[in-house]
Scaffold this active site. Structure first.
Site, mmCIF file in Angstrom:
data_model
loop_
_atom_site.group_PDB
_atom_site.id
_atom_site.type_symbol
_atom_site.label_atom_id
_atom_site.label_comp_id
_atom_site.label_asym_id
_atom_site.label_seq_id
_atom_site.Cartn_x
_atom_site.Cartn_y
_atom_site.Cartn_z
ATOM 1 N N HIS A 1 -2.744 5.722 11.153
ATOM 2 C CA HIS A 1 -4.106 5.317 11.524
ATOM 3 C C HIS A 1 -5.099 6.448 11.316
ATOM 4 C CE1 HIS A 1 -2.446 2.120 14.465
ATOM 5 N NE2 HIS A 1 -2.573 1.655 13.244
ATOM 6 N N GLU B 1 7.553 -6.866 -1.403
ATOM 7 C CA GLU B 1 7.678 -5.513 -0.836
ATOM 8 C C GLU B 1 9.133 -5.094 -0.681
ATOM 9 O OE1 GLU B 1 4.171 -4.386 1.789
ATOM 10 O OE2 GLU B 1 5.051 -6.090 2.835
ATOM 11 N N ASP C 1 5.804 -0.291 -0.019
ATOM 12 C CA ASP C 1 7.065 -0.715 0.592
ATOM 13 C C ASP C 1 8.113 -1.045 -0.466
ATOM 14 O OD1 ASP C 1 6.881 -0.425 3.379
ATOM 15 O OD2 ASP C 1 5.466 -2.085 3.480
ATOM 16 N N CYS D 1 -1.245 -4.488 -4.734
ATOM 17 C CA CYS D 1 -2.205 -3.981 -3.745
ATOM 18 C C CYS D 1 -1.724 -2.700 -3.063
ATOM 19 C CB CYS D 1 -2.538 -5.049 -2.707
ATOM 20 S SG CYS D 1 -1.117 -5.591 -1.758
#
Ligand code: PEP
Ligand code: MG
Length: 600
Positions: free
Chosen positions: A195, A437, A461, A508
């Site tokens: 974050h 992913e 991922d 993405c």
């Protein structure tokens, strides 16, 4: 010869910053046992109340800054702490301890906080246990203030903007200061996906994480140069090194300005292929940044960030409003909302399940949503409502099997039924895509495609799970490479299967923002790329320079390569036909083969 003044980590927010280091220990300090004479008790009582008032004010200030800079949802992070630090019962109990034992304010506060911590930790109430993180934060702030070591005090002693150096950067710390006070961040822990890194990027503050060694030699006041593009921290730079770093930053900014001017040009390759360039939106405030950087829609909205620091789930209305805002801002363009991708390193404290031995292989993403249908249906209802306002689509993370898509479709039908019976206006359909992913999803992409409206590769991922390399582990960063032959084969398989099924395929993950990898993806057949907004201008420029035919040739050579290094070399060779990346890396816009005035 290695220079032990140059520490390397991972650049997570670009740009060069220089100034004195301020070491921030965001941990509980050692509090000396200090008894005061009877005559000193009144002073300790006053110090306690003053500290509580200062900490409350700084939390209020922090809350307001967060509200302005990120959004009202994130600002609520601080509500629980503001209430706690004003809790009269608690403050009175600390005062009683000061009076009875003639203790210094910090020592009495520490005792009472420890008592409360033990009580809460034993409690069977999840809510109380969840508040332990808030209690820790208050404890650190109060004790550091009482001991004269608060960050504010440290910063006030430095001359000009400082570089915060810390073990772990918290979102609160990231957001707390102005650029006049803090020019950059450096931390030992943390990754691009944390974050704090995401916040630093959206606030435009250079940041380097994963500084594994040498950081303990840094002392407060040491002059440093932090390079968030290269991922380095240079200690005690010479005058020459400072001049060189300033030049680097100047060139980076100049390049940014030039690229910004290209934004009105269509994203069409030199041989006429249309490419769709979308932005990834993590925080609500990035919506504007995506639009300003020329996004032609949003290819990934990470909705789990709506939960940052909250103690309650975002309501249906709140989510619907946010999704509608996105739809309005990108009118007539696709907005792909990803269902909550909770888990791994992304469980906000309030929703964290009991610790798991392997969180990245654990209860996360679509698994959490399907196991918590009420939470999921609230999000689906918000999506169905918002779709009335624009081209809202749903995307599912970490899919491994067809059943997950089918179950989601059932829940979407259930959400629509609920809305209909409550007479709430909503769309009749909701396009659903899956993220590729995992190797499992890539290998059965043909089967998934039968039930999906689109697929989008989450290359972060996909690389992590294919190579079994933790994407967030700075020690393994050399091994984490999306150009590994195994990942390349999966990438090709995905786009081939999507084409055969007649559905769009996009990427993405972070690899789409790297010029070499973007060139590969175009060559493999991907026509939609979604990246962090600041990466869009360079990508648009690149698309306009290259010819698809050349990209295809290079992708074919990369697929044949037996090693990551060979694949990379093949791509470098291929792209060199169109752009001089060496010049680009030096921070100047190379003269491309193609003029910017090109009209398809
Ligand atoms: C990815 O894994 O590539 C992705 C886009 O999702 P996230 O980075 O949020 O896991
Ligand atoms: Mg992912």
């Amino acid at each position: 010869m290695t220079d032990d003044r140059l520490l390397s980590g991972v650049g997570v927010s670009p740009g060069v910053a220089m100034g004195p280091a301020v070491i921030v220990h965001w941990s509980l300090p050692d509090v000396p046992h200090r008894i005061v004479p009877a005559s000193g008790v009144a002073k300790e009582l006053k110090r306690l109340r003053e500290a509580a008032a200062v900490v409350r004010d700084s939390l209020e200030h922090l809350k307001e800054r967060t509200r302005q800079r990120v959004g009202p949802e994130e600002a609520r992070i601080f509500d629980a702490q503001i209430l706690m630090v004003q809790d009269e019962d608690f403050l009175k109990s600390v005062e009683a301890l000061i009076k009875e034992n003639q203790l210094a304010a910090e020592r009495a506060f520490e005792f009472k906080a420890l008592e409360m911590r033990a009580l809460w930790a034993r409690s069977s109430s999840d809510r109380l246990r969840d508040r332990l993180a808030d209690l820790s934060s208050i404890q650190v702030r109060m004790l550091r203030h009482l001991l004269g070591e608060s960050i504010e005090m440290l910063l006030s002693k430095t001359d000009g903007p400082a570089i915060i150096v810390t073990r772990e950067l918290t979102p609160g710390l990231t957001i707390q200061f102005d650029r006049e006070q803090v020019a950059g961040f450096a931390s030992i822990e943390g990754t691009r996906a944390s974050h704090a890194a995401i916040l630093a990027r959206s606030l435009g503050i250079p940041c380097v994480m994963g500084l594994m060694s040498g950081i303990d030699q840094v002392e407060s006041g040491t002059q440093v140069i932090l390079d968030g593009t290269q991922g380095t921290l240079m200690l005690k730079p010479t005058r020459e090194e400072t001049r060189e770093a300033k030049g680097r930053e100047r060139r980076r900014r100049a390049l940014e300005r030039v690229l910004q001017r290209e934004l009105t040009q269509p994203a069409v390759t030199a041989d006429g292929a249309d490419i769709l360039l979308l932005g990834n939106v993590d925080l609500p405030e990035e919506l504007e940044s995506a639009a300003q950087h020329g996004a032609e829609g949003v290819g990934l909205v990470r909705t789990e960030f709506l939960m940052v620091g909250r103690t309650s789930l975002p309501s249906e209305d709140e989510q619907a409003n946010y999704f509608e805002r996105l739809a309005r801002r990108f009118e007539g363009k696709p907005v792909v909302i990803r269902s909550y991708d909770l888990g791994g390193d992304k469980f906000p404290a309030a929703f964290r399940p009991p610790p798991e031995p392997n969180p990245f292989l654990g209860w996360r993403a679509i698994r959490v949503c399907l196991d918590q249908p009420e939470m999921f249906i609230t999000q689906l209802r918000a999506l169905l409502r918002a779709r009335l306002k624009g081209d809202i689509r749903l995307m599912l993370p970490l899919i491994i099997q067809v059943e997950e898509v089918l179950e989601t479709r059932e829940l979407v039908a259930e959400a629509a039924k609920q809305l209909a019976s409550a007479r709430i206006p909503h769309a009749k359909d909701l396009p659903i895509g899956v993220m590729i992913e995992t190797p499992a999803a890539a290998l059965i992409v043909d089967q998934l495609a039968e039930h999906s409206d689109f697929v989008s590769v989450g290359s972060n991922d996909l690389t992590q799970y294919t190579l079994a390399v933790d994407r967030g582990n700075a020690r393994l960063s050399e091994r984490f490479n999306a150009l590994h032959p195994a990942v390349l084969r999966l990438l090709q398989q995905v786009v081939t299967a999507a084409d055969a099924a007649g559905i769009p395929a996009s990427v993405c993950g972070e690899m789409a923002s790297d010029p070499i990898s973007a060139f590969l993806l175009l060559g493999l057949g991907y026509r939609t790329l979604s990246v962090a907004p600041p990466a869009l201008p360079l990508l648009r420029w690149l698309v306009r320079q290259v010819r698809l035919a050349g990209a295809k040739r290079a992708a074919k050579a990369a697929l044949k390569a037996k090693t990551t290094a060979d694949a990379t070399a093949a791509l470098h060779e291929g792209i060199a036909e169109f752009v001089n990346l060496r010049v680009l890396e030096a921070g100047r816009l190379p003269r491309g083969k193609r003029q910017t005035s090109f009209k398809p």
